[in-house]
Scaffold this motif. Structure first.
Motif, PDB file in Angstrom:
ATOM      1  N   PRO A 166       8.388  -7.102   4.329  1.00 22.87           N
ATOM      2  CA  PRO A 166       7.371  -7.712   5.211  1.00 22.87           C
ATOM      3  C   PRO A 166       5.952  -7.597   4.659  1.00 22.87           C
ATOM      4  N   SER A 167       5.685  -6.500   3.937  1.00 21.17           N
ATOM      5  CA  SER A 167       4.349  -6.340   3.360  1.00 21.17           C
ATOM      6  C   SER A 167       4.114  -7.383   2.259  1.00 21.17           C
TER       7      SER A 167
ATOM      8  N   GLN B 133      16.358   0.456   4.001  1.00 24.82           N
ATOM      9  CA  GLN B 133      15.394   0.327   5.116  1.00 24.82           C
ATOM     10  C   GLN B 133      13.969   0.226   4.575  1.00 24.82           C
TER      11      GLN B 133
ATOM     12  N   ARG C 163       7.608 -12.662   9.612  1.00 22.30           N
ATOM     13  CA  ARG C 163       6.650 -11.552   9.776  1.00 22.30           C
ATOM     14  C   ARG C 163       6.873 -10.863  11.121  1.00 22.30           C
TER      15      ARG C 163
ATOM     16  N   ARG D  39       0.831  -1.211   0.000  1.00 25.92           N
ATOM     17  CA  ARG D  39       0.000   0.000   0.000  1.00 25.92           C
ATOM     18  C   ARG D  39       0.863   1.258   0.000  1.00 25.92           C
TER      19      ARG D  39
ATOM     20  N   GLY E 130       9.897  -8.696  11.075  1.00 29.42           N
ATOM     21  CA  GLY E 130       9.897  -7.604  10.076  1.00 29.42           C
ATOM     22  C   GLY E 130       9.761  -6.227  10.677  1.00 29.42           C
TER      23      GLY E 130
ATOM     24  N   LEU F 145       1.805   3.038   3.244  1.00 29.95           N
ATOM     25  CA  LEU F 145       2.872   2.469   4.073  1.00 29.95           C
ATOM     26  C   LEU F 145       4.239   2.960   3.581  1.00 29.95           C
TER      27      LEU F 145
ATOM     28  N   PHE G 214       9.424   9.112   7.618  1.00 25.56           N
ATOM     29  CA  PHE G 214      10.434   8.869   8.654  1.00 25.56           C
ATOM     30  C   PHE G 214      11.852   8.836   8.068  1.00 25.56           C
ATOM     31  N   LYS G 215      11.977   9.257   6.819  1.00 25.94           N
ATOM     32  CA  LYS G 215      13.267   9.375   6.138  1.00 25.94           C
ATOM     33  C   LYS G 215      14.033   8.051   6.078  1.00 25.94           C
ATOM     34  N   LEU G 216      13.350   6.977   5.749  1.00 22.65           N
ATOM     35  CA  LEU G 216      14.016   5.683   5.625  1.00 22.65           C
ATOM     36  C   LEU G 216      14.930   5.684   4.405  1.00 22.65           C
TER      37      LEU G 216
ATOM     38  N   ASN H 235       4.668   5.780   2.110  1.00 19.79           N
ATOM     39  CA  ASN H 235       4.724   7.197   2.506  1.00 19.79           C
ATOM     40  C   ASN H 235       5.098   7.347   3.984  1.00 19.79           C
ATOM     41  N   VAL H 236       4.631   6.419   4.817  1.00 16.43           N
ATOM     42  CA  VAL H 236       5.040   6.446   6.233  1.00 16.43           C
ATOM     43  C   VAL H 236       6.565   6.311   6.295  1.00 16.43           C
TER      44      VAL H 236
ATOM     45  N   LYS I 209      12.206  -3.011   5.796  1.00 11.30           N
ATOM     46  CA  LYS I 209      11.272  -2.755   6.904  1.00 11.30           C
ATOM     47  C   LYS I 209       9.829  -2.576   6.440  1.00 11.30           C
ATOM     48  N   ILE I 210       9.613  -2.266   5.166  1.00 12.07           N
ATOM     49  CA  ILE I 210       8.237  -2.058   4.711  1.00 12.07           C
ATOM     50  C   ILE I 210       7.875  -2.965   3.519  1.00 12.07           C
TER      51      ILE I 210
ATOM     52  N   ARG J  84       8.728   7.056   3.974  1.00 10.22           N
ATOM     53  CA  ARG J  84       9.368   8.279   3.454  1.00 10.22           C
ATOM     54  C   ARG J  84       9.308   9.392   4.501  1.00 10.22           C
TER      55      ARG J  84
END
Lengths: 256, 300
Positions: A178-179, A170, A253, A154, A256, A157, A164-166, A159-160, A174-175, A162
């Motif tokens: 696992p998604s 990462q 999972r 999605r 993750g 997710l 947090f400046k991943l 954007n979340v 991290k996204i 981004r």
């Protein structure tokens, strides 16, 4: 909801499943004994059950089971590593994806088992031929489901991440990863099904290795109950791998 | 530029009259978040759409500023620009006077869509920004617990988002953003998907958090009740292109709770803002219908 109802809800599905299985076996037994099914094509389930002890004692079944499971495991590791890597690469590089995705999908439906003579010439009559055949056959669904899983992450997710400046790495681990895991594991399970079919099939065809070779030998001796008992052990390999992948998915999972 | 900013910072009269009082530039400079002359155009097949036009405003420390407008006024565009997720605009976004572009640690975003990570528990969701920042597990869990508690989710630390209601999941998202301790909490219709009663109660929670942390917040919404319930000031936006139409000070007593919605003063603010918005929303509706007819005429 009471504890009894909750327990019933949990226990009922496997009970119904097991009960249905037993019912089918009883029905087949009755139909064979009544002469509706030819017992020289399908042996009575009672005879198959009785042959288990003989097959285990005389046919070295656990060594063969381990051999087939090992070949399947090796193919599974290869198709997971290469399938996920290729899938991630195709997801990342759009041009490559557009160029190759159709070919990979075509590969999934091709009768790849016909390649076994070629692999026999390349690797010889040994486990490597069987593993490579299984690997090639199971690769396409892993690649396709990896692409699907990564693409269907999605947007919010990402954007979340981004916000947090991943870093790109990462963002992937991290996204995105696992998604995409549920879809990737669907691909791995499908890949393992194709791999197991090919492991047993090629063992049967080249008369080498574990359970496939045993099925071949028992069929040639026309020991039908023994053949069906050996097939049950192939199902057991499948069950072990399914349970293992489910555990691996849960673990990944949660990590993750 | 300064004039645009001063206009944006203009404060509406307390009794909801139409006159505006302009904030001196000195006060404008004290704003934590400053948006100056923001313009954004999107390219379309018909030559492009102006989404924002000379939008200027400032958010003061500890203030809860609400930005309200009809669909198509560029609210989400503004949210993405301030959050650093959208580029290609003209104008300036600054935090404490420093121009920012791209995502910035000072600005924490709470999204309209459900944005918890379904594979993480509540506590691991909230600890996410701390994990990314490299904090040790023990430290980040202790830190995250504080924010889980702040949003009222004690006892749900080890639950997965799928086990929670929509309102609880939005609180997890808010706690996760708060855990990164941003200077400005930027929220894009965070309760849009929730029912009215849950929305009012979560509004209480937002007010409580804002008071407790003295958190500067910018709330983007289309819900008038929500804006009046929460905000110190409301910026009313025009329909496309989005401009600041009016700034209304909400002089309702603090600390506030959702009980305020039954007061007479609350009703007056809602009526005044609806008076401003009605015209804009009607323009949006007419525009939508015209576009639908145009598309039908072209056989789309």
């Amino acid at each position: 909801m009471s504890a009894v109802t909750l327990t019933a809800r949990r226990v009922l599905p496997p009970l119904v499943g097991f009960g249905s299985f037993v019912l089918i076996l009883v029905a087949v037994e009755i139909l064979i004994r009544a002469g509706a099914i030819n017992r020289f094509i399908v042996p009575p389930p009672s005879e198959v059950a009785a042959s288990f002890g003989r097959v285990i004692a005389e046919e070295n079944i656990w060594r063969r089971f381990a051999f087939t499971a090992w070949e399947c495991f090796a193919a599974g590791v290869l198709l997971t590593v290469f399938g996920v890597l290729i899938g991630a690469l195709l997801h990342r590089v759009r041009v490559l994806r557009l160029a190759c995705e159709t070919w990979v999908a075509a590969m999934a439906s091709a009768p790849l088992v016909l390649l076994y003579p070629l692999l026999l010439v390349m690797f010889g009559r040994n486990a490597l031929t069987i593993i490579m055949m299984a690997f090639i056959s199971g690769l396409a669904p892993v690649i396709l489901k990896t692409i699907e899983g990564l693409s269907s992450t999605r947007r919010v997710l990402l954007n979340v991440g981004r916000s947090f400046k991943l870093t790109p790495s990462q963002q992937f681990w991290k996204i995105l990863f696992p998604s995409a895991l549920p879809a990737i594991f669907v691909g791995i399970r499908l890949g393992l099904i194709f791999a197991l079919i090919n492991v047993v099939g090629v063992e049967f065809l080249i008369n080498f290795g574990g359970l496939g070779q045993l099925i071949n030998e028992l069929a040639e001796r026309y020991d039908l109950p023994g053949t069906y008992a050996a097939i049950c052990f192939v199902v057991l390999v499948s069950v072990v791998f399914f349970a293992t992948t489910e555990r691996a998915e849960r673990w990944l999972r949660s990590a993750g | 530029m300064a004039q645009g900013l001063a206009q944006g910072l203009a404060q509406g009269s307390a009794n909801a009259s139409t006159s505006n009082r302009v904030t001196p530039l000195a006060q404008a400079k004290a704003a934590v978040l400053t948006v100056e002359d923001l313009e954004m155009r999107f390219a379309t097949g018909d030559g492009g759409i102006a989404a924002l036009d000379k939008v200027s405003f400032g958010v003061m420390p500890g203030e809860l500023l609400a930005l309200i407008g009809p669909s198509g006024c560029g609210k989400s565009t503004l949210f993405n620009i301030i959050g650093g997720l959208l580029s290609g605009y003209r104008g300036r976004v600054a935090v404490d006077g420093e121009t920012v572009s791209g995502p910035h640690a000072s600005i924490g975003m709470v999204f309209q869509e459900e944005s918890t990570f379904p594979w993480r528990t509540v506590i691991d969701n909230v600890a996410f920004p701390l994990e990314v920042a490299g904090m040790s597990r023990r430290e980040r869990i202790a830190h995250a617990r504080r924010f889980v508690s702040l949003v009222g989710l004690d006892g749900f630390e080890n639950s997965f988002p799928s086990e929670l209601s929509g309102g609880m999941r939005q609180r997890v998202s808010m706690a996760r953003t708060l855990a990164s301790e941003p200077k400005i909490l930027l929220m894009d219709e965070p309760f849009a998907a929730l029912d009215e009663q849950t929305r009012l109660l979560l509004g209480d929670k937002v007010l409580q958090i804002q008071q407790q942390l003295n958190q500067t917040m910018l709330l983007i919404t289309h819900n008038i009740t929500e804006a009046v319930q929460l905000a110190d000031r409301i910026l009313v936006m025009t329909y496309r292109p989005g401009r600041v139409k009016r700034v209304v000070d909400i002089n309702l007593p603090r600390p506030r709770t959702s009980e305020i919605v039954s007061s007479e003063a609350f009703g007056r603010y809602v009526a005044q803002i609806w008076g401003d918005l009605r015209e804009e929303a009607s323009r949006g509706l007419i525009d939508d219908e015209a576009r639908a007819l145009h598309a039908r005429g072209r056989g789309e």
